[in-house]
Design a protein around this motif. Structure first.
Motif, PDB file in Angstrom:
ATOM      1  N   ILE A  78       0.726  -1.417   0.154  1.00  0.00           N
ATOM      2  CA  ILE A  78      -0.126  -0.033   0.033  1.00  0.00           C
ATOM      3  C   ILE A  78       0.983   1.081   0.029  1.00  0.00           C
ATOM      4  CG2 ILE A  78      -1.580   1.304   1.189  1.00  0.00           C
ATOM      5  CD1 ILE A  78      -3.009  -0.973   2.354  1.00  0.00           C
ATOM      6  N   LEU A  79       0.467   2.181  -0.913  1.00  0.00           N
ATOM      7  CA  LEU A  79       1.260   3.674  -0.834  1.00  0.00           C
ATOM      8  C   LEU A  79       0.134   4.556  -0.445  1.00  0.00           C
ATOM      9  CD1 LEU A  79       3.006   3.523  -4.391  1.00  0.00           C
ATOM     10  CD2 LEU A  79       3.764   2.601  -2.180  1.00  0.00           C
ATOM     11  N   TYR A  80       0.239   4.819   0.780  1.00  0.00           N
ATOM     12  CA  TYR A  80      -0.654   5.776   1.324  1.00  0.00           C
ATOM     13  C   TYR A  80       0.083   7.141   1.244  1.00  0.00           C
ATOM     14  CZ  TYR A  80      -2.897   8.509   5.317  1.00  0.00           C
ATOM     15  OH  TYR A  80      -3.660   9.257   6.126  1.00  0.00           O
ATOM     16  N   THR A  81      -0.489   8.084   0.492  1.00  0.00           N
ATOM     17  CA  THR A  81      -0.107   9.402   0.245  1.00  0.00           C
ATOM     18  C   THR A  81      -0.888  10.444   0.991  1.00  0.00           C
ATOM     19  OG1 THR A  81       0.373  11.229  -1.132  1.00  0.00           O
ATOM     20  CG2 THR A  81      -1.563   9.785  -1.973  1.00  0.00           C
ATOM     21  N   ARG A  82       0.045  11.251   1.797  1.00  0.00           N
ATOM     22  CA  ARG A  82      -0.498  12.421   2.732  1.00  0.00           C
ATOM     23  C   ARG A  82      -0.209  13.623   2.102  1.00  0.00           C
ATOM     24  NH1 ARG A  82       0.494  11.388   8.784  1.00  0.00           N
ATOM     25  NH2 ARG A  82      -1.105  13.089   8.807  1.00  0.00           N
ATOM     26  N   MET A  83       0.178  13.710   0.666  1.00  0.00           N
ATOM     27  CA  MET A  83       0.483  14.760   0.046  1.00  0.00           C
ATOM     28  C   MET A  83      -0.672  15.730  -0.443  1.00  0.00           C
ATOM     29  SD  MET A  83       3.857  14.318  -0.756  1.00  0.00           S
ATOM     30  CE  MET A  83       4.102  15.240  -2.303  1.00  0.00           C
ATOM     31  N   PRO A  84      -0.552  16.930  -0.361  1.00  0.00           N
ATOM     32  CA  PRO A  84      -1.778  17.777  -0.613  1.00  0.00           C
ATOM     33  C   PRO A  84      -2.116  17.639  -2.031  1.00  0.00           C
ATOM     34  CG  PRO A  84      -0.016  19.258   0.238  1.00  0.00           C
ATOM     35  CD  PRO A  84       0.779  17.908  -0.076  1.00  0.00           C
ATOM     36  N   HIS A  85      -3.386  17.728  -2.293  1.00  0.00           N
ATOM     37  CA  HIS A  85      -4.183  17.170  -3.605  1.00  0.00           C
ATOM     38  C   HIS A  85      -3.694  18.134  -4.614  1.00  0.00           C
ATOM     39  CE1 HIS A  85      -7.170  14.931  -5.475  1.00  0.00           C
ATOM     40  NE2 HIS A  85      -7.804  15.950  -6.155  1.00  0.00           N
ATOM     41  N   ARG A  86      -3.554  19.458  -4.319  1.00  0.00           N
ATOM     42  CA  ARG A  86      -2.911  20.236  -5.451  1.00  0.00           C
ATOM     43  C   ARG A  86      -1.595  20.130  -5.955  1.00  0.00           C
ATOM     44  NH1 ARG A  86      -2.619  22.576  -0.388  1.00  0.00           N
ATOM     45  NH2 ARG A  86      -0.527  23.553   0.185  1.00  0.00           N
ATOM     46  N   ASP A  87      -0.653  19.267  -4.737  1.00  0.00           N
ATOM     47  CA  ASP A  87       0.446  18.755  -5.462  1.00  0.00           C
ATOM     48  C   ASP A  87       0.766  17.556  -6.196  1.00  0.00           C
ATOM     49  OD1 ASP A  87       1.500  21.012  -4.003  1.00  0.00           O
ATOM     50  OD2 ASP A  87       2.063  20.242  -2.351  1.00  0.00           O
ATOM     51  N   TRP A  88       0.084  17.390  -7.127  1.00  0.00           N
ATOM     52  CA  TRP A  88      -0.477  16.257  -7.941  1.00  0.00           C
ATOM     53  C   TRP A  88       0.766  15.900  -8.502  1.00  0.00           C
ATOM     54  CZ3 TRP A  88       0.554  16.394 -13.037  1.00  0.00           C
ATOM     55  CH2 TRP A  88       0.414  17.377 -13.709  1.00  0.00           C
ATOM     56  N   LYS A  89       1.575  16.840  -9.276  1.00  0.00           N
ATOM     57  CA  LYS A  89       2.958  16.522  -9.823  1.00  0.00           C
ATOM     58  C   LYS A  89       3.869  15.725  -8.831  1.00  0.00           C
ATOM     59  CE  LYS A  89       5.617  18.379 -13.580  1.00  0.00           C
ATOM     60  NZ  LYS A  89       5.178  18.128 -15.008  1.00  0.00           N
ATOM     61  N   LEU A  90       4.105  16.550  -7.937  1.00  0.00           N
ATOM     62  CA  LEU A  90       5.062  16.113  -6.906  1.00  0.00           C
ATOM     63  C   LEU A  90       4.687  14.815  -6.254  1.00  0.00           C
ATOM     64  CD1 LEU A  90       7.668  16.375  -5.327  1.00  0.00           C
ATOM     65  CD2 LEU A  90       6.281  17.648  -3.660  1.00  0.00           C
ATOM     66  N   THR A  91       3.363  14.566  -6.119  1.00  0.00           N
ATOM     67  CA  THR A  91       2.627  13.360  -5.866  1.00  0.00           C
ATOM     68  C   THR A  91       3.000  12.050  -6.633  1.00  0.00           C
ATOM     69  OG1 THR A  91       0.982  14.215  -4.548  1.00  0.00           O
ATOM     70  CG2 THR A  91       0.587  12.144  -4.932  1.00  0.00           C
ATOM     71  N   ALA A  92       2.710  12.527  -7.998  1.00  0.00           N
ATOM     72  CA  ALA A  92       3.168  11.184  -8.918  1.00  0.00           C
ATOM     73  C   ALA A  92       4.768  11.085  -9.150  1.00  0.00           C
ATOM     74  CB  ALA A  92       2.855  11.869 -10.359  1.00  0.00           C
ATOM     75  N   GLU A  93       5.529  12.075  -9.031  1.00  0.00           N
ATOM     76  CA  GLU A  93       6.933  11.832  -8.840  1.00  0.00           C
ATOM     77  C   GLU A  93       7.391  10.949  -7.538  1.00  0.00           C
ATOM     78  OE1 GLU A  93       8.694  15.666  -8.947  1.00  0.00           O
ATOM     79  OE2 GLU A  93       7.822  16.019 -10.948  1.00  0.00           O
ATOM     80  N   ARG A  94       6.812  11.330  -6.380  1.00  0.00           N
ATOM     81  CA  ARG A  94       7.093  10.520  -5.121  1.00  0.00           C
ATOM     82  C   ARG A  94       6.650   9.217  -5.318  1.00  0.00           C
ATOM     83  NH1 ARG A  94       7.724  13.458  -0.615  1.00  0.00           N
ATOM     84  NH2 ARG A  94       8.496  11.661   0.573  1.00  0.00           N
ATOM     85  N   LEU A  95       5.421   9.086  -6.108  1.00  0.00           N
ATOM     86  CA  LEU A  95       4.907   7.517  -5.877  1.00  0.00           C
ATOM     87  C   LEU A  95       5.806   6.848  -6.846  1.00  0.00           C
ATOM     88  CD1 LEU A  95       1.274   8.485  -6.436  1.00  0.00           C
ATOM     89  CD2 LEU A  95       2.458   7.025  -4.471  1.00  0.00           C
ATOM     90  N   MET A  96       6.310   7.326  -8.020  1.00  0.00           N
ATOM     91  CA  MET A  96       6.995   6.771  -9.221  1.00  0.00           C
ATOM     92  C   MET A  96       8.341   6.127  -8.507  1.00  0.00           C
ATOM     93  SD  MET A  96       5.964   7.975 -12.682  1.00  0.00           S
ATOM     94  CE  MET A  96       5.831   9.904 -12.282  1.00  0.00           C
ATOM     95  N   ASN A  97       8.985   7.282  -7.621  1.00  0.00           N
ATOM     96  CA  ASN A  97      10.090   7.059  -7.262  1.00  0.00           C
ATOM     97  C   ASN A  97      10.105   5.890  -6.257  1.00  0.00           C
ATOM     98  OD1 ASN A  97      12.963   7.792  -6.653  1.00  0.00           O
ATOM     99  ND2 ASN A  97      12.009   8.725  -4.488  1.00  0.00           N
ATOM    100  N   VAL A  98       9.323   5.685  -5.377  1.00  0.00           N
ATOM    101  CA  VAL A  98       8.891   4.595  -4.386  1.00  0.00           C
ATOM    102  C   VAL A  98       8.702   3.276  -5.172  1.00  0.00           C
ATOM    103  CG1 VAL A  98       7.554   3.400  -2.609  1.00  0.00           C
ATOM    104  CG2 VAL A  98       8.078   6.063  -2.557  1.00  0.00           C
ATOM    105  N   ILE A  99       7.956   3.387  -6.140  1.00  0.00           N
ATOM    106  CA  ILE A  99       7.647   2.143  -6.976  1.00  0.00           C
ATOM    107  C   ILE A  99       8.828   1.578  -7.819  1.00  0.00           C
ATOM    108  CG2 ILE A  99       6.284   1.061  -8.974  1.00  0.00           C
ATOM    109  CD1 ILE A  99       4.084   3.178  -8.213  1.00  0.00           C
TER     110      ILE A  99
END
Length: 135
Positions: free
Chosen positions: A88-109
């Motif tokens: 499970i990847l549980y993101t607590r990133m702000p919704h508006r920061d979608w680009k950074l969220t995507a980058e962080r998710l891909m980095n972990v994956i």
């Protein structure tokens, strides 16, 4: 070890990762994951409004890395012993920061996500916790 988009690489071996993405994740995050050749099944496309327990009750849930920003999944798995996904990847990133969220998710994956992990992704850090094992 070589890294490939859409693969989880650990100790020199790469496994194909299937992503099941909760409907609460920003559409642009989903698009960014797909654009980077990740295999994404978005709840909003296939079963909008489905209950959290129904997501975890899927016959194939153990085949997916599940991405959500809904803290209820931790309770369902850790306190109520519901079946868990591969990770499970549980993101607590702000919704508006979608680009950074995507980058962080891909980095972990793409950098060694091990099966059986509950990963909390925040703006400043990433925490890993093992998922419970069902006997």
């Amino acid at each position: 070890s070589s890294r490939q988009a859409g693969h989880c690489c650990t100790e020199g071996s790469c496994l194909k990762v299937r992503l099941l993405v909760d409907e609460n994740i920003h559409r642009k995050v989903v698009e960014e994951l797909r654009r980077n050749r990740h295999d994404v099944l978005w709840i909003k496309d296939v079963a909008p409004g489905i209950a959290d327990s129904e997501i975890l009750g899927r016959d194939d849930i153990s085949n997916f890395v599940f991405i959500t920003n809904d803290r209820d999944f931790g309770e369902l798995i850790f306190a109520k012993n519901m079946p868990s996904p591969a990770a499970i990847l549980y993101t607590r990133m702000p919704h508006r920061d979608w680009k950074l969220t995507a980058e962080r998710l891909m980095n972990v994956i793409e950098n060694g996500l091990a099966p059986g992990q509950f990963v909390t992704i925040e703006t400043a850090n990433t925490r890993y916790k093992p998922l419970p094992t069902l006997d």
